[in-house]
Design a protein around this motif. Structure first.
Motif, short mmCIF file in Angstrom:
data_model
loop_
_atom_site.label_atom_id
_atom_site.label_comp_id
_atom_site.label_asym_id
_atom_site.label_seq_id
_atom_site.Cartn_x
_atom_site.Cartn_y
_atom_site.Cartn_z
N ARG A 83 69.38 -8.36 134.86
CA ARG A 83 69.59 -9.72 134.33
C ARG A 83 68.41 -10.55 134.78
O ARG A 83 68.22 -10.79 135.97
CB ARG A 83 70.87 -10.33 134.89
N TRP A 84 67.61 -10.99 133.83
CA TRP A 84 66.42 -11.77 134.12
C TRP A 84 66.73 -13.25 133.98
O TRP A 84 67.53 -13.65 133.15
CB TRP A 84 65.31 -11.44 133.12
N ARG A 85 66.06 -14.06 134.77
CA ARG A 85 66.03 -15.50 134.58
C ARG A 85 64.56 -15.86 134.61
O ARG A 85 63.91 -15.72 135.65
CB ARG A 85 66.82 -16.22 135.66
N ILE A 86 64.03 -16.27 133.46
CA ILE A 86 62.59 -16.49 133.35
C ILE A 86 62.29 -17.91 132.92
O ILE A 86 63.08 -18.55 132.24
CB ILE A 86 61.93 -15.49 132.37
N GLN A 87 61.14 -18.38 133.33
CA GLN A 87 60.62 -19.67 132.89
C GLN A 87 59.31 -19.40 132.16
O GLN A 87 58.45 -18.68 132.67
CB GLN A 87 60.39 -20.61 134.07
N VAL A 88 59.18 -19.96 130.97
CA VAL A 88 58.00 -19.74 130.15
C VAL A 88 56.83 -20.54 130.73
O VAL A 88 56.93 -21.75 130.89
CB VAL A 88 58.27 -20.17 128.69
N THR A 89 55.73 -19.85 131.05
CA THR A 89 54.55 -20.52 131.57
C THR A 89 53.39 -20.49 130.58
O THR A 89 52.42 -21.22 130.75
CB THR A 89 54.08 -19.88 132.90
N GLY A 90 53.50 -19.64 129.57
CA GLY A 90 52.46 -19.56 128.55
C GLY A 90 53.02 -18.84 127.34
O GLY A 90 53.98 -18.09 127.45
N LEU A 91 52.44 -19.10 126.18
CA LEU A 91 52.92 -18.49 124.95
C LEU A 91 52.05 -17.29 124.61
O LEU A 91 50.82 -17.37 124.63
CB LEU A 91 52.91 -19.51 123.81
N LEU A 92 52.70 -16.19 124.28
CA LEU A 92 52.01 -14.95 123.97
C LEU A 92 52.62 -14.36 122.72
O LEU A 92 53.84 -14.15 122.67
CB LEU A 92 52.15 -13.98 125.16
N ASP A 93 51.80 -14.08 121.71
CA ASP A 93 52.35 -13.63 120.43
C ASP A 93 52.12 -12.14 120.15
O ASP A 93 52.55 -11.64 119.13
CB ASP A 93 51.79 -14.46 119.28
N TYR A 104 52.50 -14.79 131.75
CA TYR A 104 53.01 -15.72 130.75
C TYR A 104 54.46 -16.14 131.02
O TYR A 104 55.06 -16.83 130.21
CB TYR A 104 52.87 -15.12 129.36
N TYR A 105 55.04 -15.66 132.13
CA TYR A 105 56.39 -16.11 132.50
C TYR A 105 56.52 -16.06 134.01
O TYR A 105 55.77 -15.37 134.70
CB TYR A 105 57.48 -15.27 131.83
N LEU A 106 57.49 -16.80 134.51
CA LEU A 106 57.78 -16.84 135.94
C LEU A 106 59.18 -16.28 136.13
O LEU A 106 60.14 -16.78 135.52
CB LEU A 106 57.69 -18.28 136.45
N ASP A 107 59.31 -15.25 136.92
CA ASP A 107 60.61 -14.62 137.17
C ASP A 107 61.34 -15.42 138.24
O ASP A 107 60.95 -15.43 139.41
CB ASP A 107 60.41 -13.18 137.62
N ILE A 108 62.40 -16.12 137.84
CA ILE A 108 63.19 -16.92 138.78
C ILE A 108 64.60 -16.36 138.92
O ILE A 108 65.57 -17.09 139.08
CB ILE A 108 63.22 -18.42 138.35
N THR A 109 64.70 -15.03 138.87
CA THR A 109 65.98 -14.34 139.01
C THR A 109 66.53 -14.61 140.40
O THR A 109 65.79 -14.52 141.39
CB THR A 109 65.79 -12.83 138.80
N PRO A 110 67.84 -14.94 140.51
CA PRO A 110 68.43 -15.20 141.83
C PRO A 110 68.30 -14.00 142.77
O PRO A 110 68.30 -12.86 142.34
CB PRO A 110 69.90 -15.48 141.52
N ALA A 111 68.20 -14.28 144.06
CA ALA A 111 67.99 -13.23 145.07
C ALA A 111 69.14 -12.23 145.10
O ALA A 111 68.92 -11.03 145.29
CB ALA A 111 67.81 -13.85 146.44
N GLU A 112 70.39 -12.69 144.89
CA GLU A 112 71.53 -11.77 144.95
C GLU A 112 71.49 -10.73 143.83
O GLU A 112 71.91 -9.59 144.01
CB GLU A 112 72.87 -12.50 144.94
N GLU A 113 70.94 -11.10 142.68
CA GLU A 113 70.79 -10.14 141.58
C GLU A 113 69.74 -9.09 141.93
O GLU A 113 69.93 -7.91 141.67
CB GLU A 113 70.39 -10.87 140.29
#
Length: 155
Positions: A83-93, A104-113
């Motif tokens: 289960r990913w929780r990501i924040q978009v930092t750049g657009l990639l096509d 192009y993304y920042l992985d902000i997945t909770p530590a317990e996951e």
């Protein structure tokens, strides 16, 4: 998005430049294409199916495959493995190497996951047995048979 250059084989080739890869914020990019490009899904159709089945969500709820992606958006994506929780930092096509795509993304997945995944990986049993443990060898089986034949049978 690319530059035509005269290649080594005497043929004009289209070469992509790093500056051309980064898209401008105002350009349109679908979420299914973005998830495929950053390598969360192996194919674009798998990314689209995940969106349709409700496995991709943002703060507002379920996301359709045609939703536009913007820098700063936060998405929860459920894949087969994680289960990913990501924040978009750049657009990639389009797809790039993994080492480039993670920019192009920042992985902000909770530590317990993350800990749950590490525990699952550590407890995964491959089915292989340890050497010299378990089923007896042919010699050990013969020795056991000799011991069984030499003993007197119980009444």
């Amino acid at each position: 998005m690319g530059v035509w250059e005269y290649g080594s084989m005497g043929v004009w080739e289209l070469r992509y430049q790093q500056s051309a890869i980064k898209m401008v914020e105002k350009e349109k990019l679908r979420i299914d294409k973005y998830l495929w490009a950053i390598r969360l899904f192996k194919t674009r159709s798998l990314a689209s199916d995940a969106c349709e089945k409700g496995k991709v969500k943002n703060e507002a709820g379920q996301v359709k495959p045609s939703r536009q992606v913007h820098i700063g958006d936060i998405y929860e994506v459920k894949t087969e493995a994680k289960r990913w929780r990501i924040q978009v930092t750049g657009l990639l096509d389009h797809r790039l190497a993994f080492s480039e795509a993670i920019k192009y993304y920042l992985d902000i997945t909770p530590a317990e996951e993350v800990e749950r995944l590490q525990f699952q990986a550590a407890s995964f049993h491959t089915g292989k047995r340890l050497s010299k443990v378990g089923r007896p060898t042919k010699k050990q089986r013969r020795d056991l048979d000799e011991m069984g034949n030499s003993e007197s049978p119980l009444p």
